[in-house]
Design a protein around this motif. Structure first.
Motif, PDB file in Angstrom:
ATOM      1  N   ASN A 124      24.283  50.923  13.081  1.00 32.22           N
ATOM      2  CA  ASN A 124      25.102  50.335  14.133  1.00 32.22           C
ATOM      3  C   ASN A 124      26.388  51.147  14.273  1.00 32.22           C
ATOM      4  OD1 ASN A 124      25.894  48.585  16.116  1.00 32.22           O
ATOM      5  ND2 ASN A 124      26.496  46.928  14.738  1.00 32.22           N
ATOM      6  N   ASP A 125      26.615  51.676  15.443  1.00 28.19           N
ATOM      7  CA  ASP A 125      27.842  52.431  15.728  1.00 28.19           C
ATOM      8  C   ASP A 125      28.589  51.694  16.830  1.00 28.19           C
ATOM      9  OD1 ASP A 125      29.866  54.200  16.298  1.00 28.19           O
ATOM     10  OD2 ASP A 125      28.575  55.969  16.446  1.00 28.19           O
ATOM     11  N   ILE A 126      29.712  51.063  16.450  1.00 31.71           N
ATOM     12  CA  ILE A 126      30.484  50.274  17.422  1.00 31.71           C
ATOM     13  C   ILE A 126      31.842  50.915  17.704  1.00 31.71           C
ATOM     14  CG2 ILE A 126      29.317  48.110  16.910  1.00 31.71           C
ATOM     15  CD1 ILE A 126      31.612  47.355  15.066  1.00 31.71           C
ATOM     16  N   GLY A 127      31.911  52.214  17.472  1.00 30.83           N
ATOM     17  CA  GLY A 127      33.153  52.928  17.769  1.00 30.83           C
ATOM     18  C   GLY A 127      34.032  53.061  16.548  1.00 30.83           C
ATOM     19  N   TRP A 128      34.693  51.978  16.184  1.00 26.39           N
ATOM     20  CA  TRP A 128      35.570  52.054  15.010  1.00 26.39           C
ATOM     21  C   TRP A 128      34.788  52.079  13.700  1.00 26.39           C
ATOM     22  CZ3 TRP A 128      35.658  48.354  11.153  1.00 26.39           C
ATOM     23  CH2 TRP A 128      35.106  47.104  11.466  1.00 26.39           C
ATOM     24  N   LEU A 129      33.524  51.583  13.744  1.00 25.92           N
ATOM     25  CA  LEU A 129      32.684  51.530  12.553  1.00 25.92           C
ATOM     26  C   LEU A 129      31.316  52.138  12.850  1.00 25.92           C
ATOM     27  CD1 LEU A 129      31.949  50.472   9.679  1.00 25.92           C
ATOM     28  CD2 LEU A 129      31.251  48.331  10.790  1.00 25.92           C
ATOM     29  N   ASN A 130      30.935  53.110  12.005  1.00 27.16           N
ATOM     30  CA  ASN A 130      29.587  53.684  12.050  1.00 27.16           C
ATOM     31  C   ASN A 130      28.933  53.345  10.719  1.00 27.16           C
ATOM     32  OD1 ASN A 130      27.289  55.182  12.430  1.00 27.16           O
ATOM     33  ND2 ASN A 130      28.302  57.161  12.610  1.00 27.16           N
ATOM     34  N   THR A 131      27.934  52.463  10.746  1.00 31.44           N
ATOM     35  CA  THR A 131      27.405  51.919   9.502  1.00 31.44           C
ATOM     36  C   THR A 131      25.888  52.019   9.438  1.00 31.44           C
ATOM     37  OG1 THR A 131      27.306  49.925   8.111  1.00 31.44           O
ATOM     38  CG2 THR A 131      27.393  49.579  10.498  1.00 31.44           C
ATOM     39  N   TYR A 132      25.393  52.318   8.235  1.00 29.31           N
ATOM     40  CA  TYR A 132      23.965  52.367   7.948  1.00 29.31           C
ATOM     41  C   TYR A 132      23.661  51.329   6.870  1.00 29.31           C
ATOM     42  CZ  TYR A 132      23.628  56.875  10.383  1.00 29.31           C
ATOM     43  OH  TYR A 132      23.660  57.873  11.328  1.00 29.31           O
ATOM     44  N   HIS A 133      22.586  50.551   7.068  1.00 35.55           N
ATOM     45  CA  HIS A 133      22.223  49.483   6.144  1.00 35.55           C
ATOM     46  C   HIS A 133      20.904  49.819   5.441  1.00 35.55           C
ATOM     47  CE1 HIS A 133      25.274  47.423   8.383  1.00 35.55           C
ATOM     48  NE2 HIS A 133      24.506  47.189   9.428  1.00 35.55           N
ATOM     49  N   SER A 134      20.955  49.973   4.124  1.00 32.00           N
ATOM     50  CA  SER A 134      19.709  50.173   3.377  1.00 32.00           C
ATOM     51  C   SER A 134      18.919  48.877   3.245  1.00 32.00           C
ATOM     52  CB  SER A 134      20.018  50.723   1.972  1.00 32.00           C
ATOM     53  OG  SER A 134      20.544  52.028   2.055  1.00 32.00           O
ATOM     54  N   PHE A 135      19.628  47.729   3.345  1.00 26.37           N
ATOM     55  CA  PHE A 135      18.989  46.415   3.257  1.00 26.37           C
ATOM     56  C   PHE A 135      19.445  45.549   4.424  1.00 26.37           C
ATOM     57  CE2 PHE A 135      19.370  48.126  -1.021  1.00 26.37           C
ATOM     58  CZ  PHE A 135      18.065  48.040  -1.469  1.00 26.37           C
ATOM     59  N   SER A 136      18.642  44.533   4.758  1.00 27.00           N
ATOM     60  CA  SER A 136      18.970  43.636   5.862  1.00 27.00           C
ATOM     61  C   SER A 136      20.414  43.159   5.732  1.00 27.00           C
ATOM     62  CB  SER A 136      18.021  42.435   5.864  1.00 27.00           C
ATOM     63  OG  SER A 136      16.693  42.850   6.080  1.00 27.00           O
ATOM     64  N   PHE A 137      21.140  43.234   6.849  1.00 24.80           N
ATOM     65  CA  PHE A 137      22.565  42.898   6.810  1.00 24.80           C
ATOM     66  C   PHE A 137      23.036  42.553   8.211  1.00 24.80           C
ATOM     67  CE2 PHE A 137      27.128  43.897   6.791  1.00 24.80           C
ATOM     68  CZ  PHE A 137      27.544  43.240   5.638  1.00 24.80           C
ATOM     69  N   ALA A 138      23.827  41.467   8.300  1.00 33.55           N
ATOM     70  CA  ALA A 138      24.431  41.051   9.581  1.00 33.55           C
ATOM     71  C   ALA A 138      23.349  40.961  10.657  1.00 33.55           C
ATOM     72  CB  ALA A 138      25.548  42.002   9.965  1.00 33.55           C
ATOM     73  N   SER A 139      23.494  41.745  11.744  1.00 28.70           N
ATOM     74  CA  SER A 139      22.580  41.612  12.878  1.00 28.70           C
ATOM     75  C   SER A 139      21.283  42.406  12.708  1.00 28.70           C
ATOM     76  CB  SER A 139      23.275  42.068  14.166  1.00 28.70           C
ATOM     77  OG  SER A 139      23.662  43.432  14.059  1.00 28.70           O
ATOM     78  N   TRP A 140      21.155  43.182  11.594  1.00 23.75           N
ATOM     79  CA  TRP A 140      19.933  43.964  11.382  1.00 23.75           C
ATOM     80  C   TRP A 140      19.088  43.307  10.303  1.00 23.75           C
ATOM     81  CZ3 TRP A 140      17.964  47.085   7.246  1.00 23.75           C
ATOM     82  CH2 TRP A 140      16.825  47.834   7.590  1.00 23.75           C
TER      83      TRP A 140
END
Length: 319
Positions: A40-56
């Protein structure tokens, strides 16, 4: 000798050679490719999830033993996570580059004088900031730098019981110590279980003595280590943190290996790659992880650096 029997002999020899090259012939090693992570890249935060998290959410990746979250985050300058609560998780940030400012909910900007590191801390490269959410805690995590982004891993583990007293710990694990460990074919231990165990008294919680000296204590049958491997170097992770009695569950342990994206976002020649247990089907690129299962305390997991850049390798050892 018939062609069929010759093929059978050749196959048997090949299998024996492959097994002898592996220190963990009974273990399963399943790569978790960077492309299969949530992103998820929302501009201020570019994040990768190895495990289910938040909206993923992906039912294949809901945790591994007591490990529940491994996010690889980049936060842009002058932005971050505003004050938010945590409960009943062991949460730790591992600094890769830049600077992440942790503030307890009571510490405002400009009011840091006399405040201890539990309440205010700038997480830089090699730092680990550790939080026991317990009965409830609130803090913010901001990149207060004017121009540089911050790159860090945020990792969550399930504690051995709920309702623990909220606590913070911070410690630094230098690049020099990780390279020295790599030169010896080793990892630097970072987390180990609280020595007093699940029935710790309030005094023992305050003392916060870990099973392994020099590590941060965690309320779980869990360990963490890291190393910096130059190309063609090999390091070995001993499951269960290498000494008898460090972990409670010696059998049926699990190790998650992660190779952060440390060169892909730099103008640097080459990239990091590693091979696990000598297996050509267990080669990881930057951003990849691997599930190592069916291992016991004392087993040796070899990690070879086979890329053209130094590999920063993080291991998470859980029951």
């Amino acid at each position: 000798m018939t062609d069929m029997s010759a093929k059978s002999v050749a196959s048997s020899v090949a299998k024996k050679a492959a097994t002898s090259a592996h220190r963990l012939p009974k273990a399963t090693i399943l790569p978790h490719r960077s492309a299969t992570r949530g992103h998820n890249d929302i501009g201020w935060l570019n994040t990768y999830h190895s495990f289910s998290f938040a909206s993923w959410y992906n039912p294949k990746y809901n945790g591994f033993g007591s490990l529940r979250v491994l996010n690889e985050d980049r936060v842009q300058p002058n932005s971050g996570f505003p004050t938010h609560p945590h409960r009943d998780f062991e949460i730790f940030s591992y600094g890769i580059s830049g600077e992440l400012t942790h503030r307890d909910s009571l510490v405002k900007k400009g009011q840091e004088d006399g405040v201890n590191s539990d309440q205010f801390y700038r997480v830089s490269r090699g730092d680990v900031q550790f939080t026991t959410g317990g009965t409830g805690i609130a803090h913010s995590e901001y990149n207060e730098h004017k121009s540089d982004h911050v790159h860090f891993l945020q990792i969550w583990a399930v504690p051995w019981k709920r309702g623990l007293p909220p606590t913070y710990h911070t410690s630094h694990f230098s690049d020099e110590s990780k390279r020295e460990a790599a030169d010896k074919g080793q990892f630097v231990p970072i987390l180990s279980p609280l020595a007093a165990g699940p029935d710790a008294t309030r005094a023992q919680e305050t003392e916060a003595k870990p099973k392994l000296a020099g590590t941060i204590p965690i309320h779980a049958d869990f360990g963490m280590g890291a190393t910096l491997l130059a190309p063609e170097k090999t390091a070995t992770w001993t499951v269960g943190l290498g000494q008898p009695g460090v972990v409670t569950e010696a059998n049926k342990r699990k190790v998650f290996v992660h190779l952060p994206m440390t060169t892909k976002y730099k103008k640097a020649a080459g990239s990091a790659r590693i091979r696990l247990d000598g297996r050509d089907d267990a080669i990881l690129e930057e951003g990849d992880g691997a599930f190592v299962d069916i291992v016991n305390a004392g087993d040796k997991l070899t990690v070879e650096s086979i890329g053209t850049a130094e590999a920063e390798v993080v291991v998470l050892d859980t029951a």
